[in-house]
Motif scaffolding. Structure first.
Motif, PDB file in Angstrom:
ATOM      1  N   LEU A 287       5.199   5.304   1.814  1.00  0.00           N
ATOM      2  CA  LEU A 287       3.899   5.943   1.902  1.00  0.00           C
ATOM      3  C   LEU A 287       4.078   7.396   2.344  1.00  0.00           C
ATOM      4  O   LEU A 287       3.319   8.288   1.984  1.00  0.00           O
ATOM      5  CB  LEU A 287       3.058   5.180   2.939  1.00  0.00           C
ATOM      6  CG  LEU A 287       1.553   5.180   2.806  1.00  0.00           C
ATOM      7  CD1 LEU A 287       1.129   4.794   1.398  1.00  0.00           C
ATOM      8  CD2 LEU A 287       0.966   4.215   3.810  1.00  0.00           C
TER       9      LEU A 287
ATOM     10  N   ASP B 298      -4.175   0.191  -4.329  1.00  0.00           N
ATOM     11  CA  ASP B 298      -2.928  -0.552  -4.512  1.00  0.00           C
ATOM     12  C   ASP B 298      -1.874   0.293  -5.235  1.00  0.00           C
ATOM     13  O   ASP B 298      -1.984   1.529  -5.286  1.00  0.00           O
ATOM     14  CB  ASP B 298      -3.217  -1.843  -5.280  1.00  0.00           C
ATOM     15  CG  ASP B 298      -2.170  -2.899  -4.997  1.00  0.00           C
ATOM     16  OD1 ASP B 298      -1.427  -2.749  -4.014  1.00  0.00           O
ATOM     17  OD2 ASP B 298      -2.100  -3.876  -5.754  1.00  0.00           O
ATOM     18  N   ALA B 299      -0.855  -0.357  -5.785  1.00  0.00           N
ATOM     19  CA  ALA B 299       0.191   0.346  -6.513  1.00  0.00           C
ATOM     20  C   ALA B 299       0.838  -0.643  -7.457  1.00  0.00           C
ATOM     21  O   ALA B 299       0.803  -1.851  -7.222  1.00  0.00           O
ATOM     22  CB  ALA B 299       1.231   0.899  -5.530  1.00  0.00           C
TER      23      ALA B 299
ATOM     24  N   LYS C 230       6.908  -3.677  -4.809  1.00  0.00           N
ATOM     25  CA  LYS C 230       5.862  -2.674  -5.010  1.00  0.00           C
ATOM     26  C   LYS C 230       6.496  -1.315  -5.213  1.00  0.00           C
ATOM     27  O   LYS C 230       7.410  -0.924  -4.491  1.00  0.00           O
ATOM     28  CB  LYS C 230       4.986  -2.605  -3.767  1.00  0.00           C
ATOM     29  CG  LYS C 230       3.831  -3.528  -3.817  1.00  0.00           C
ATOM     30  CD  LYS C 230       2.498  -2.806  -3.787  1.00  0.00           C
ATOM     31  CE  LYS C 230       1.363  -3.819  -3.800  1.00  0.00           C
ATOM     32  NZ  LYS C 230       1.270  -4.652  -4.940  1.00  0.00           N
TER      33      LYS C 230
ATOM     34  N   THR D 234       1.492   5.012  -4.660  1.00  0.00           N
ATOM     35  CA  THR D 234       0.136   4.954  -4.123  1.00  0.00           C
ATOM     36  C   THR D 234      -0.591   6.251  -4.449  1.00  0.00           C
ATOM     37  O   THR D 234       0.030   7.268  -4.760  1.00  0.00           O
ATOM     38  CB  THR D 234       0.204   4.738  -2.602  1.00  0.00           C
ATOM     39  OG1 THR D 234       1.275   5.523  -2.098  1.00  0.00           O
ATOM     40  CG2 THR D 234       0.481   3.285  -2.279  1.00  0.00           C
TER      41      THR D 234
ATOM     42  N   ASN E 192      -1.983   8.493  -2.777  1.00  0.00           N
ATOM     43  CA  ASN E 192      -1.746   9.698  -1.965  1.00  0.00           C
ATOM     44  C   ASN E 192      -0.641  10.586  -2.526  1.00  0.00           C
ATOM     45  O   ASN E 192      -0.507  11.750  -2.145  1.00  0.00           O
ATOM     46  CB  ASN E 192      -1.408   9.302  -0.521  1.00  0.00           C
ATOM     47  CG  ASN E 192      -0.138   8.483  -0.440  1.00  0.00           C
ATOM     48  OD1 ASN E 192      -0.062   7.399  -1.015  1.00  0.00           O
ATOM     49  ND2 ASN E 192       0.884   9.005   0.241  1.00  0.00           N
TER      50      ASN E 192
ATOM     51  N   VAL F  88      -9.860   3.799   0.116  1.00  0.00           N
ATOM     52  CA  VAL F  88      -8.446   3.562  -0.191  1.00  0.00           C
ATOM     53  C   VAL F  88      -7.542   4.310   0.792  1.00  0.00           C
ATOM     54  O   VAL F  88      -6.585   3.740   1.331  1.00  0.00           O
ATOM     55  CB  VAL F  88      -8.126   3.986  -1.642  1.00  0.00           C
ATOM     56  CG1 VAL F  88      -6.624   3.985  -1.876  1.00  0.00           C
ATOM     57  CG2 VAL F  88      -8.802   3.052  -2.630  1.00  0.00           C
TER      58      VAL F  88
ATOM     59  N   LEU G 225      -4.946   2.662   3.413  1.00  0.00           N
ATOM     60  CA  LEU G 225      -3.511   2.941   3.329  1.00  0.00           C
ATOM     61  C   LEU G 225      -2.946   3.338   4.696  1.00  0.00           C
ATOM     62  O   LEU G 225      -1.845   2.940   5.058  1.00  0.00           O
ATOM     63  CB  LEU G 225      -3.239   4.075   2.324  1.00  0.00           C
ATOM     64  CG  LEU G 225      -3.265   3.722   0.837  1.00  0.00           C
ATOM     65  CD1 LEU G 225      -3.081   4.989  -0.003  1.00  0.00           C
ATOM     66  CD2 LEU G 225      -2.176   2.720   0.484  1.00  0.00           C
TER      67      LEU G 225
END
Lengths: 934, 157
Positions: free
Chosen positions: A705, A793-794, A813, A817, A819, A925, A929
């Protein structure tokens, strides 16, 4: 072409001609599409079509369907035709419904209503049309709707014969899908008595129905036997003129005869009544007698019909298996057919004889034809006939003729069709074992099988020869000598190496006295094959070598040398490497006594039925002649093998989970494993399961992230690294797959899991990778991502591959994302608070309060926010501990401004996170996150 | 019980299909493809019967058309050949020296005749006379019906 009666449909004929004149597939498709469009517009058009036009178009649709195209309209128009008062239109409607059955619930009700109307009609032609349609569809709906009408039609005195015939078969069709449709009680005898009907057509149809009913409930319908016998007797003794049009090429009612003979085969014994039984036997004799009469016609139809009845009579004779005289006569008759010039007859005669061979009354008779059958196996032009001859040889084999038959089958195997080899190998193996009086013969046969058709010798077959050799002391020396000789061949099949390796490992000492097969010679011979073999065979050979150390201490150093060579990295297979190093250590560490105990000769296998038989039965369920002569009147032998009760649970060494029923595939090691429990527990640890702990994998997705590069995933087989960069709404991601093992990962297949719906927001493209990831190697996979709209989500990537024969699968995953598409935005306190105030709508705010990770780490949190992609703004918030950020998410459709404030509470060790953004979904979102991340 | 009947040409073109068991469309297409290939590859003198999956196939060639039936294990192969023959006789009688074109252009008739011979995969009527009578009475019902429209008469419908 003759002129067509009834009404021709000119438009249809023109259309069919057009299709036939099409020069290419494309032209045809084009013409069809044009027609479909035309019909669709006609059906949709407001001008009402008359019945004729509907009929014509529906018929065209049918034709198009029959050409192999899908038809998804026209059903309604077809249903409309059902209620037309013109027969030809009604008929086409019914045809369409029958061919394109559609259980569309709305329509089925309309269809059923139309059928109901037609069933009431006084015109039998209409009634039959309705009955045919019910039978054609035959669904549960139909059964429920007509369970009253049809039985009534069948037995009512008013019903015309043609309708009765249809009703009987219609009822049969419905009975097959819904067995509860048949009424019981008084109906039973009324249905049975249809066998006495005047009309042969009614009897023929009814017999089919009764046959099915009897199968379901033999006792209730037992009354049919007497009627069937007398009806059959009358037909068989009738002259061919008696039955008029039911005589077929001079054969009286062949269809009815065959059906009656089949009906009787539902009972055994057919009847207890002496009188009925005598009449039946007489009838069967008459049929056999007629077969000897000169033919009344040279036409093949005559002989086919006549022989159809004869074969069915023979089936009944075999089924009863109680009349030696009839069985022998049947056999002689079939024997004559074996040299008939009609291939069909030869085929059927061989098939019937397979059954005769299993009766104790006719077994000897069948054997008289052995020569001819062997010739059939060799000379027939058609492989299915040759196959049938093989089946018969198998069925007729017994102790007396086994050597000859097995030899002939072996000879034939060299040139046999590939399609039947595997089955022949199984058959030869079974016969050789079953009828062996001298086990040296058995060993010879199996080794010959491997030599001639090694590729078709399944595991079961070579496992079995080893079991037998181990269990029979008298054959061990011979077996060792024979395999040793067989291995001399410059090119010998891998299965031979397996059997040879195993047997020499156990009994090589029995031939070591001869200098030509001295220990070192045996070892060198086996090892000369090693490099040509698969890992499984190599593993087996390594086990043989360790056994040699016990049998022949004098060649210990040669063997240790080989172990040493294969215990290092040069041996690509981990299993082999491990085995070699463990055996090496065993040979160094263990004393002679321990070695002798651990490497002792294999104990006898528990006696059990051959597992090969089960394989054969599985290959051809219901089609394998038993090769088991039935005692008369006794039930068929229950010879399903029970071998699975003795399964030797195999060592964990075989991590690829080859189901090894007999514990033979890695034999001596198995022995070691069992014994090591008491003798050498240190060894057991080494053999422990090292591959089972896939759970030790590390997933690092969360960390991504706040960063774009690093190790995303790692376990003991695979490492996945990531490098990524993003600009505006576009991103590039490199995935680096590293194989950490010493073997290639095969079928390596990463699959993106990201639904089509989600892909509308984030479009991800992935380049393919090679399916094999070599040992120690790394490959790269490139992904590109395009953010079209904000998303939650991703994407996930599912990675599957085979490692050492075991399928592996992980889902990971991807660090994609939303961001990642942030652009940091610099601004001063004034404009920050101005924007902050602007974004005060209910949907523009999101807030979460969560516990901080221990201990509360403010510099860490600042770093994370920077990595998250927003601009960290200093000197904006009056409280220096609070952190505020600003950024813009770039999507293709819009840019979404986003503000963040993170307030720590040192006393409570908590954080409060507030997000404000111009779009509600983004607000949520981003808040989700980041929650719990600090 | 007969499971299905297929008529196809030497070029492998399907001319008629009749299914007495409910198979999904995809399966039907697959079965048809496989059988057409298998049978066209066989030589003339070969046996007319073959084991296929869990059923038996009985086939015979008449001129340019192959007639192919699938029957159950216990069914009588020789009589199945004669069902085929009876069907061919009926077509022949109806069309007068039948040829492949008759079946192409009058496929609906071919279906109607088959429905009179077999219902639900079982033989309904073995008498040639009776089947032809049934077909004739069907045709009789059509005789009274009105003629076609003008356009259709000229092949424009």
């Amino acid at each position: 072409m003759a002129p067509v009666r009834g009404d021709g449909m000119r438009g249809l004929a023109v259309f069919i001609s057009d299709i036939r004149n099409c020069k290419s597939k494309e032209a045809e498709v084009k013409r069809i599409n044009k027609e479909l469009a035309n019909i669709r517009s006609k059906f949709k058009g407001d001008k009402t079509l008359d019945g004729y036009q509907k009929k014509k178009y529906v018929c065209k649709l049918l034709f198009i369907f029959l050409l192999g195209h899908d038809i998804d309209f026209g059903h309604m128009e077809a249903v409309n035709l059902l209620s037309s008062n013109k027969y030809s239109e009604k008929q086409i409607g019914y045809l369409f419904i029958s061919v394109l059955v559609n259980t569309n619930s709305d329509l089925i009700r309309l269809i059923i209503q139309s059928i109901k109307n037609d069933l009431q009609s006084r015109n039998p032609v209409h009634v039959n049309l309705a009955l045919q349609c019910i039978a054609n569809i035959g669904s549960r709906d139909m059964a429920e709707s007509f369970s009253n009408e049809i039985p009534k039609l069948l037995v009512s005195g008013d019903t015309m014969d043609v309708v009765k015939q249809s009703a009987a078969l219609c009822l049969l069709r419905l009975f097959r899908s819904s067995p509860d449709i048949i009424p019981g009680g008084e109906w039973t005898s009324r249905i049975i008595h249809l066998l006495n009907d005047q009309h042969m057509g009614v009897v023929t149809a009814a017999t089919s129905l009764i046959d099915a009913l009897v199968k379901r409930n033999p006792d209730e319908y037992k009354g049919c036997v007497n009627l069937a016998v007398s009806r059959l007797s009358r037909i068989v003794t009738a002259s061919y003129t008696d039955l008029q049009d039911y005589t077929y090429y001079f054969v009286p009612a062949p269809w009815l005869s065959v059906k009656l003979l089949r009906l009787l085969q539902n009972y055994n014994p057919v009847t207890e009544e002496a009188g009925v039984r005598a009449r039946l036997n007489e009838t069967l004799e008459t049929i056999l007698n007629k077969a000897q009469e000169p033919p009344k016609s040279k036409k093949v139809q005559h002989s086919n019909a006549k022989n159809a009845v004869l074969f069915e009579a023979i089936n009944l004779i075999i089924h009863s298996d109680s009349e030696p005289n009839l069985l022998v006569r049947a056999c002689n008759q079939l024997g004559q057919f074996l040299s008939n010039r009609e291939t069909n007859l030869r085929y059927l005669a061989l098939e019937s004889m397979c059954h005769l061979a299993t009766s104790e009354f006719s077994h000897e008779e069948v054997k008289k034809h052995q020569e001819v059958v062997i010739l059939s196996m060799k000379m027939e032009k058609d492989v299915s006939v040759r196959q049938m001859a093989v089946d018969l040889l198998y069925a007729m084999c017994d102790r007396g003729n086994a050597e000859e038959i097995v030899q002939e089958m072996l000879n034939y195997l060299e040139t046999a069709d590939y399609s039947i080899r595997e089955e022949m190998v199984l058959k030869v193996a079974i016969l050789a074992e079953k009828y062996a009086t001298d086990y040296t013969w058995y060993v010879d046969v199996i080794l010959n099988l491997i030599r001639i058709a090694g590729d078709y010798v399944s595991e079961e077959v070579w496992y079995r020869v080893i079991q037998i050799v181990i269990n029979r002391e008298e054959v061990q020396g011979y077996a060792a000598k024979t395999v040793f000789e067989a291995l001399q061949a410059p090119a010998c099949h891998e299965n031979m190496v397996k059997v040879g390796g195993y047997i020499l490992g156990e009994f090589g000492n029995l031939i070591a006295g001869d200098s030509r097969s001295a220990p070192l010679v045996q070892f060198k011979l086996l090892h000369s094959k090693y490099h040509l073999c698969s890992p499984m065979t190599r593993a087996l050979l390594l086990s043989t070598y360790i056994k040699f150390i016990n049998l022949f201490p004098e060649i210990r150093t040669n063997i240790q040398e080989v172990f040493r060579q294969h215990s290092n990295l040069r041996s690509a297979d981990a299993e082999l490497q491990q085995r070699a190093s463990e055996y090496l250590q065993l040979s160094i560490v263990a004393s002679t006594d321990v070695l002798a105990t651990v490497l002792e000769e294999m104990p006898s296998f528990p006696e059990r039925e051959s597992s090969i038989l089960a394989v054969l039965k599985k290959k051809k369920p219901g089609r394998v002649p038993e090769n088991e002569i039935r005692e008369s009147k006794s039930p068929a032998p229950t010879s399903i093998t029970q071998n699975n009760t003795h399964v030797n649970h195999n060592n964990k060494l075989n991590s690829n989970a080859n189901a090894d029923l007999l514990g033979l595939s890695t034999p001596p090691a198995n022995n070691i494993n069992n014994l090591s429990n008491s003798n050498n527990s240190a060894l057991l640890d080494v053999l422990g399961d090292i591959y089972g702990n896939n759970n030790a994998a590390v997933y690092n997705t969360k960390k991504f992230l706040f960063k774009n590069n690093g190790v995303l995933f790692e376990n003991e087989m695979l490492q996945i690294g990531v490098k990524s960069e993003f600009r505006q709404n576009l991103g590039r991601l490199g995935l680096f797959y590293g194989n950490k093992t010493q073997v290639p990962l095969t079928n390596f297949h990463p699959v993106l899991q990201w639904s089509a719906e989600e892909a509308l927001k984030l479009n991800v493209q992935m380049k393919a990778v090679e399916p094999t990831l070599e040992a120690g190697a790394q490959i790269q996979q490139l992904l590109t991502a395009e953010c079209i709209e904000d998303y939650a989500d991703a994407p996930t990537i599912e990675i599957s591959f085979r490692y050492n024969g075991t399928q592996q699968k992980f889902c990971i995953k991807l660090p994609l994302t939303v961001n990642k598409f942030f652009e940091p935005t610099e601004m001063n306190a004034e404009s920050f608070f101005a924007r902050w105030k602007n974004l005060s709508g209910e949907q523009q705010r999101a807030q979460k309060v969560f516990k901080a990770a221990q201990p509360l780490d403010l510099p860490g949190a600042r770093n994370k926010l920077i990595g998250f992609g927003m601009q960290l703004l200093d000197q904006v918030d009056p409280n220096p501990d609070n952190m505020v950020c600003a950024g813009i998410i770039h999507t293709q459709s819009q840019q979404v401004g986003c503000l963040l404030r993170l307030e720590p509470n040192k006393q409570a060790q908590m954080f409060r996170l507030t997000i404000r953004a111009s779009k509600e979904t983004v607000t949520r979102v981003i808040c989700d996150l980041l929650a719990d991340q600090f | 019980m007969m499971l299905f009947m297929l008529l196809f040409s030497r070029q492998g073109k399907l001319r008629l299909q009749k299914w007495y068991m409910a198979y999904p469309d995809k399966t039907k297409k697959k079965i048809t493809r496989e059988l057409v290939t298998t049978i066209l590859a066989r030589k003339p003198k070969m046996c007319s019967f073959l084991e296929w999956k869990d059923c038996k196939i009985v086939y015979k060639r008449y001129a340019s058309l192959y007639f192919c039936c699938a029957i159950e294990q216990n069914d009588n192969e020789l009589l199945t050949l004669e069902i085929i023959h009876r069907y061919v006789e009926l077509l022949d009688k109806y069309f007068g020296s039948v040829c492949e074109l008759d079946i192409i252009f009058n496929f609906e008739k071919a279906y109607f005749i088959l429905d009179e011979l077999l219902i639900g995969g079982e033989i309904q009527e073995t008498s040639k006379k009776n089947v032809l009578k049934a077909i004739a009475s069907q045709d009789l019902l059509q005789e009274d019906e009105t003629p076609q429209s003008f356009f259709d008469d000229h092949g424009l419908g």
